[in-house]
Design a protein around this motif. Structure first.
Motif, PDB file in Angstrom:
ATOM      1  N   ASP A   6     -11.337   2.193  14.458  1.00 28.76           N
ATOM      2  CA  ASP A   6     -11.992   2.111  12.543  1.00 28.76           C
ATOM      3  C   ASP A   6     -10.899   2.755  12.772  1.00 28.76           C
ATOM      4  O   ASP A   6     -10.731   1.718  10.671  1.00 28.76           O
ATOM      5  CB  ASP A   6     -12.396   3.813  12.623  1.00 28.76           C
ATOM      6  N   VAL A   7      -9.835   2.432  12.524  1.00 29.86           N
ATOM      7  CA  VAL A   7      -8.139   3.053  11.447  1.00 29.86           C
ATOM      8  C   VAL A   7      -8.062   0.769  11.698  1.00 29.86           C
ATOM      9  O   VAL A   7      -7.952   0.017  10.341  1.00 29.86           O
ATOM     10  CB  VAL A   7      -6.851   3.334  11.993  1.00 29.86           C
ATOM     11  N   ILE A   8      -8.220   0.069  12.377  1.00 29.55           N
ATOM     12  CA  ILE A   8      -8.227  -1.224  13.119  1.00 29.55           C
ATOM     13  C   ILE A   8      -8.900  -2.322  12.019  1.00 29.55           C
ATOM     14  O   ILE A   8      -8.315  -2.404  11.201  1.00 29.55           O
ATOM     15  CB  ILE A   8      -7.260  -1.451  14.154  1.00 29.55           C
ATOM     16  N   SER A   9      -9.919  -1.174  11.971  1.00 33.35           N
ATOM     17  CA  SER A   9     -11.002  -2.090  10.970  1.00 33.35           C
ATOM     18  C   SER A   9     -10.493  -1.742   9.341  1.00 33.35           C
ATOM     19  O   SER A   9     -10.877  -3.088   8.871  1.00 33.35           O
ATOM     20  CB  SER A   9     -13.098  -2.086  11.759  1.00 33.35           C
ATOM     21  N   SER A  10     -10.524  -0.807   9.509  1.00 39.44           N
ATOM     22  CA  SER A  10      -9.766  -0.521   7.878  1.00 39.44           C
ATOM     23  C   SER A  10      -8.769  -1.211   7.650  1.00 39.44           C
ATOM     24  O   SER A  10      -8.651  -1.983   6.734  1.00 39.44           O
ATOM     25  CB  SER A  10      -9.485   0.999   7.894  1.00 39.44           C
ATOM     26  N   GLU A  12      -7.589  -4.465   9.329  1.00 44.10           N
ATOM     27  CA  GLU A  12      -8.204  -5.692   8.790  1.00 44.10           C
ATOM     28  C   GLU A  12      -9.399  -6.102   7.399  1.00 44.10           C
ATOM     29  O   GLU A  12      -9.106  -7.103   7.427  1.00 44.10           O
ATOM     30  CB  GLU A  12      -8.890  -6.343  10.238  1.00 44.10           C
ATOM     31  N   SER A  13      -9.890  -5.315   7.073  1.00 45.13           N
ATOM     32  CA  SER A  13     -10.778  -5.441   5.282  1.00 45.13           C
ATOM     33  C   SER A  13     -10.434  -5.270   4.555  1.00 45.13           C
ATOM     34  O   SER A  13     -10.416  -6.115   3.573  1.00 45.13           O
ATOM     35  CB  SER A  13     -11.593  -3.874   6.164  1.00 45.13           C
ATOM     36  N   LEU A  14      -8.108  -4.915   4.517  1.00 44.11           N
ATOM     37  CA  LEU A  14      -7.659  -5.413   3.541  1.00 44.11           C
ATOM     38  C   LEU A  14      -7.237  -6.833   3.321  1.00 44.11           C
ATOM     39  O   LEU A  14      -6.585  -6.938   1.906  1.00 44.11           O
ATOM     40  CB  LEU A  14      -6.563  -4.285   3.982  1.00 44.11           C
ATOM     41  N   PHE A  15      -6.718  -7.634   4.050  1.00 50.02           N
ATOM     42  CA  PHE A  15      -6.750  -9.194   3.708  1.00 50.02           C
ATOM     43  C   PHE A  15      -7.370  -9.468   4.681  1.00 50.02           C
ATOM     44  O   PHE A  15      -8.001  -9.752   5.474  1.00 50.02           O
ATOM     45  CB  PHE A  15      -5.224  -9.283   4.003  1.00 50.02           C
ATOM     46  N   THR A  64      -5.007   5.654   4.577  1.00 51.09           N
ATOM     47  CA  THR A  64      -3.731   5.798   4.596  1.00 51.09           C
ATOM     48  C   THR A  64      -2.844   4.840   6.439  1.00 51.09           C
ATOM     49  O   THR A  64      -1.931   4.467   5.701  1.00 51.09           O
ATOM     50  CB  THR A  64      -3.511   6.761   4.827  1.00 51.09           C
ATOM     51  N   LEU A  65      -3.247   5.332   7.395  1.00 52.04           N
ATOM     52  CA  LEU A  65      -3.388   5.049   8.708  1.00 52.04           C
ATOM     53  C   LEU A  65      -3.067   2.925   8.226  1.00 52.04           C
ATOM     54  O   LEU A  65      -2.369   1.863   8.600  1.00 52.04           O
ATOM     55  CB  LEU A  65      -3.491   4.930   9.849  1.00 52.04           C
ATOM     56  N   ALA A  66      -4.766   2.758   7.779  1.00 51.36           N
ATOM     57  CA  ALA A  66      -4.675   0.900   7.382  1.00 51.36           C
ATOM     58  C   ALA A  66      -3.859   0.526   7.182  1.00 51.36           C
ATOM     59  O   ALA A  66      -3.143  -0.661   7.023  1.00 51.36           O
ATOM     60  CB  ALA A  66      -5.981   0.937   6.858  1.00 51.36           C
ATOM     61  N   TYR A  67      -3.841   1.655   5.785  1.00 52.16           N
ATOM     62  CA  TYR A  67      -2.732   0.698   4.726  1.00 52.16           C
ATOM     63  C   TYR A  67      -0.617   0.765   5.196  1.00 52.16           C
ATOM     64  O   TYR A  67      -0.174   0.175   4.978  1.00 52.16           O
ATOM     65  CB  TYR A  67      -1.995   1.420   3.168  1.00 52.16           C
ATOM     66  N   ALA A 106       6.738  -9.629  -2.622  1.00 54.98           N
ATOM     67  CA  ALA A 106       6.351  -8.736  -3.970  1.00 54.98           C
ATOM     68  C   ALA A 106       4.796  -8.294  -3.843  1.00 54.98           C
ATOM     69  O   ALA A 106       4.692  -6.956  -3.678  1.00 54.98           O
ATOM     70  CB  ALA A 106       5.350  -9.462  -5.395  1.00 54.98           C
ATOM     71  N   GLU A 107       4.216  -8.884  -2.521  1.00 58.51           N
ATOM     72  CA  GLU A 107       3.314  -8.028  -2.137  1.00 58.51           C
ATOM     73  C   GLU A 107       3.340  -6.937  -0.902  1.00 58.51           C
ATOM     74  O   GLU A 107       3.106  -6.193  -0.716  1.00 58.51           O
ATOM     75  CB  GLU A 107       2.543  -9.190  -0.650  1.00 58.51           C
ATOM     76  N   LEU A 108       5.459  -7.861   0.058  1.00 57.76           N
ATOM     77  CA  LEU A 108       5.288  -5.918   0.505  1.00 57.76           C
ATOM     78  C   LEU A 108       5.396  -4.769  -0.525  1.00 57.76           C
ATOM     79  O   LEU A 108       5.913  -3.989  -0.063  1.00 57.76           O
ATOM     80  CB  LEU A 108       6.882  -6.368   2.027  1.00 57.76           C
ATOM     81  N   GLU A 109       6.494  -5.065  -1.024  1.00 54.84           N
ATOM     82  CA  GLU A 109       6.864  -4.236  -2.319  1.00 54.84           C
ATOM     83  C   GLU A 109       5.475  -3.085  -2.390  1.00 54.84           C
ATOM     84  O   GLU A 109       5.725  -2.174  -2.821  1.00 54.84           O
ATOM     85  CB  GLU A 109       7.299  -4.473  -3.514  1.00 54.84           C
ATOM     86  N   SER A 110       4.228  -3.870  -2.928  1.00 58.50           N
ATOM     87  CA  SER A 110       3.116  -3.242  -3.184  1.00 58.50           C
ATOM     88  C   SER A 110       2.745  -2.367  -2.135  1.00 58.50           C
ATOM     89  O   SER A 110       1.871  -1.512  -2.923  1.00 58.50           O
ATOM     90  CB  SER A 110       2.282  -4.482  -4.253  1.00 58.50           C
ATOM     91  N   GLU A 111       2.415  -3.264  -1.586  1.00 56.02           N
ATOM     92  CA  GLU A 111       1.251  -2.297  -0.665  1.00 56.02           C
ATOM     93  C   GLU A 111       2.922  -1.464  -0.174  1.00 56.02           C
ATOM     94  O   GLU A 111       1.990  -0.286   0.335  1.00 56.02           O
ATOM     95  CB  GLU A 111       1.765  -3.522   0.998  1.00 56.02           C
TER      96      GLU A 111
END
Length: 129
Positions: A6-10, A12-15, A64-67, A106-111
């Motif tokens: 469930d966490v891994i699926s979340s 993978e849905s982020l990008f 949170t774990l996904a991020y 910038a993406e790293l800093e944002s995430e």
């Protein structure tokens, strides 16, 4: 019951990535995210033999774990971009001056900021007791 998938699926849905991320790497990032979460906030009672949580965590914890996993992904991507853009040999030195490094950083800093925000929102304030 919520599990690691469930966490891994979340995550993978982020990008969207054209390359498949190796399962072992995703599992390592999950373990790192879980360890960091448990160090920062509280234990989630994850059973490592069944890969399930004993008590289903709220959706916010899974997110949170996904991020936190995405931060690991961005760190790896930034490292990859730096290696591609900076080629130094005995005779030739190439340095990519494009926007790739800046955008990836910038993406790293944002995430990272987003993950820290999620963690801070879940911490119990001393003023609330």
């Amino acid at each position: 019951m919520a599990n690691r998938a469930d966490v891994i699926s979340s995550f993978e849905s982020l990008f969207s990535d054209q390359n498949v991320i190796p399962e072992g790497l995703e599992n390592r990032w999950f373990t790192d995210a879980l360890d960091e979460y448990e160090m920062e906030i509280h234990t989630l009672d994850f059973n490592t033999s069944t890969f399930e949580f004993t008590k289903a965590p709220p959706a916010g914890v899974i997110m949170t774990l996904a991020y936190m996993m995405k931060v690991r992904y961005c760190e790896r991507e930034l490292s990859r971009v730096n290696k591609i853009n900076n080629l130094y040999t005995k005779d030739v030195q190439l340095n990519g001056n494009g926007d790739t490094k800046r955008n990836t950083a910038a993406e790293l800093e944002s995430e990272l900021a987003r993950a820290k925000d999620f963690i801070n929102k879940q911490k119990i304030s001393y003023y609330s007791n």
